[in-house]
Design a protein around this motif. Structure first.
Motif, PDB file in Angstrom:
ATOM      1  N   UNK A 175      -4.723   2.138  -9.631  1.00  0.00           N
ATOM      2  CA  UNK A 175      -6.151   2.468  -9.649  1.00  0.00           C
ATOM      3  C   UNK A 175      -6.729   2.343 -11.056  1.00  0.00           C
ATOM      4  N   UNK A 176      -6.026   2.902 -12.025  1.00  0.00           N
ATOM      5  CA  UNK A 176      -6.557   2.867 -13.393  1.00  0.00           C
ATOM      6  C   UNK A 176      -6.597   1.442 -13.942  1.00  0.00           C
ATOM      7  N   UNK A 177      -5.603   0.635 -13.588  1.00  0.00           N
ATOM      8  CA  UNK A 177      -5.606  -0.769 -14.029  1.00  0.00           C
ATOM      9  C   UNK A 177      -6.792  -1.514 -13.411  1.00  0.00           C
ATOM     10  N   UNK A 178      -7.070  -1.228 -12.150  1.00  0.00           N
ATOM     11  CA  UNK A 178      -8.211  -1.883 -11.481  1.00  0.00           C
ATOM     12  C   UNK A 178      -9.523  -1.498 -12.170  1.00  0.00           C
ATOM     13  N   UNK A 188       0.800  -1.231   0.000  1.00  0.00           N
ATOM     14  CA  UNK A 188       0.000   0.000   0.000  1.00  0.00           C
ATOM     15  C   UNK A 188       0.834   1.284   0.000  1.00  0.00           C
ATOM     16  N   UNK A 189       1.903   1.381   0.800  1.00  0.00           N
ATOM     17  CA  UNK A 189       2.665   2.641   0.766  1.00  0.00           C
ATOM     18  C   UNK A 189       3.309   2.896  -0.599  1.00  0.00           C
ATOM     19  N   UNK A 190       3.424   1.859  -1.440  1.00  0.00           N
ATOM     20  CA  UNK A 190       3.970   2.034  -2.788  1.00  0.00           C
ATOM     21  C   UNK A 190       2.870   2.304  -3.820  1.00  0.00           C
ATOM     22  N   UNK A 191       1.717   2.708  -3.341  1.00  0.00           N
ATOM     23  CA  UNK A 191       0.591   3.045  -4.222  1.00  0.00           C
ATOM     24  C   UNK A 191       1.020   3.986  -5.343  1.00  0.00           C
ATOM     25  N   UNK A 192       0.513   3.716  -6.559  1.00  0.00           N
ATOM     26  CA  UNK A 192       0.606   4.754  -7.587  1.00  0.00           C
ATOM     27  C   UNK A 192      -0.673   4.755  -8.423  1.00  0.00           C
ATOM     28  N   UNK A 193      -0.902   5.844  -9.108  1.00  0.00           N
ATOM     29  CA  UNK A 193      -2.185   6.043  -9.798  1.00  0.00           C
ATOM     30  C   UNK A 193      -2.497   4.922 -10.767  1.00  0.00           C
TER      31      UNK A 193
END
Lengths: 214, 214
Positions: free
Chosen positions: B198-201, B190-195
């Motif tokens: 989200x778009x892939x999901x 989670x701390x390595x989240x990147x946009x």
């Protein structure tokens, strides 16, 4: 190798398999019988203690009648097939509804077949709302009390759920027992089952860190 | 593009992220705050109507005290951060337990912040047993009645669950609302989240055939 005690099976993709083969959708279900039997033997051999098959749900019964008749027949055949093996067999679902096949009524109390041993649960006309519908007003947040109030009280926590057909969802499968289940997806359709699917799922499960939230 | 109405977020992997960085486990949580805020803005921009963050559970509170203190603080900070945005905010969890931070008591009734709009639910000291614990003895199998008896009655069906950190399980996340949720796993912590996560999901969700069992 850490073998799951309880495996849940979501045998999805029968209709898509039939359509791919140029058949009409309702002709996909009978080809799911043999995979179910092979899987039973694999689980027994691995030392799995409990196995739950997702037959059909109250939501599924809203499909066209010819499909409903076909998947109901496949469930009857599957249960009768499993009753010829060694198993502690239970069919669980809303048996007060006309959608529940009367042929399966004798199986709605757990019974030993052959030498017993492995617990087998087969969900037929199962609905999460039916399962949770008898939770009592004890207003208790005690997990054991809640679990004992479920219609599925005789089904234990599921360690590993394997779903065929690529979909990544539970579709109402035992919501309480699957709280901490690890979820393994196989893209192939259920009638295209092969032993390798099972062994890959076990290998994957073996690498998972089971923390139960701790 | 078909955008989910309601997204559930399981922001897992904070401790593993910290350990990989040479930090001690409890130091992973604060780095999850910024991802949560970025995600909020992305959801708002996409037209998502409801967003649920999995803060911590009654099971998580059994972890070592320094970790418990750290993730509790991160949840307080996250809620206070979100309350500075436009949101209909609700913190849901067992607020009668000493594990529930008193700082979050004012948020346990849904309140509008800024211009409101998107519903945000933040689960804090949430337990499935607490959620189901007040189901009444109406002995009803009516889904609406059951859903209205949940402590989480004000949280709607989740369309898409995104879990970071590679684990393929729900870990008790809203068992009734996630009955038909599609489940998307991101291996990164989670701390390595990147946009892009989200778009892939969203792209993946767009390809899913939503049948609700029909």
């Amino acid at each position: 190798m850490r073998v799951p005690n309880h495996i849940g099976i979501i045998p999805d993709g029968n209709r898509r398999w039939a359509v791919d083969k140029g058949l009409s959708k309702e002709n996909g279900y009978s080809s799911g019988l043999n995979p179910g039997l092979i899987l039973y033997h694999l689980c027994k051999k691995s030392g799995v203690k409990e196995l739950t098959y997702y037959g059909f749900t109250t939501d599924n019964t809203k499909r066209p009648a010819n499909q409903r008749i076909a998947f109901t027949k496949a469930c009857i055949d599957a249960v009768e097939m499993l009753s010829k093996e060694d198993a502690e067999l239970l069919v669980l679902g809303n048996y007060q509804s006309p959608m529940f096949p009367k042929e399966l009524l004798p199986y709605t109390k757990r019974k030993t077949f052959g030498k017993g041993g492995i617990k087998i649960n087969f969900l037929v006309n199962y609905g999460w709302e039916w399962d949770l519908g008898s939770l009592t007003s004890n207003n208790s947040s005690n997990r054991k009390i809640i679990s004992n109030c479920l219609k599925s009280y005789d089904i234990s926590r599921v360690d590993l759920i394997i779903r065929w057909g690529g979909r990544r969802r539970l579709s109402g499968f035992l919501p309480v027992q699957s709280i901490y289940s690890d979820f393994y997806i196989i893209d192939d359709y259920w009638p295209d089952f092969n032993e390798d699917h099972y062994y890959k799922a076990l290998e994957w499960y073996n690498t998972q860190d089971i923390t139960l939230g701790g």
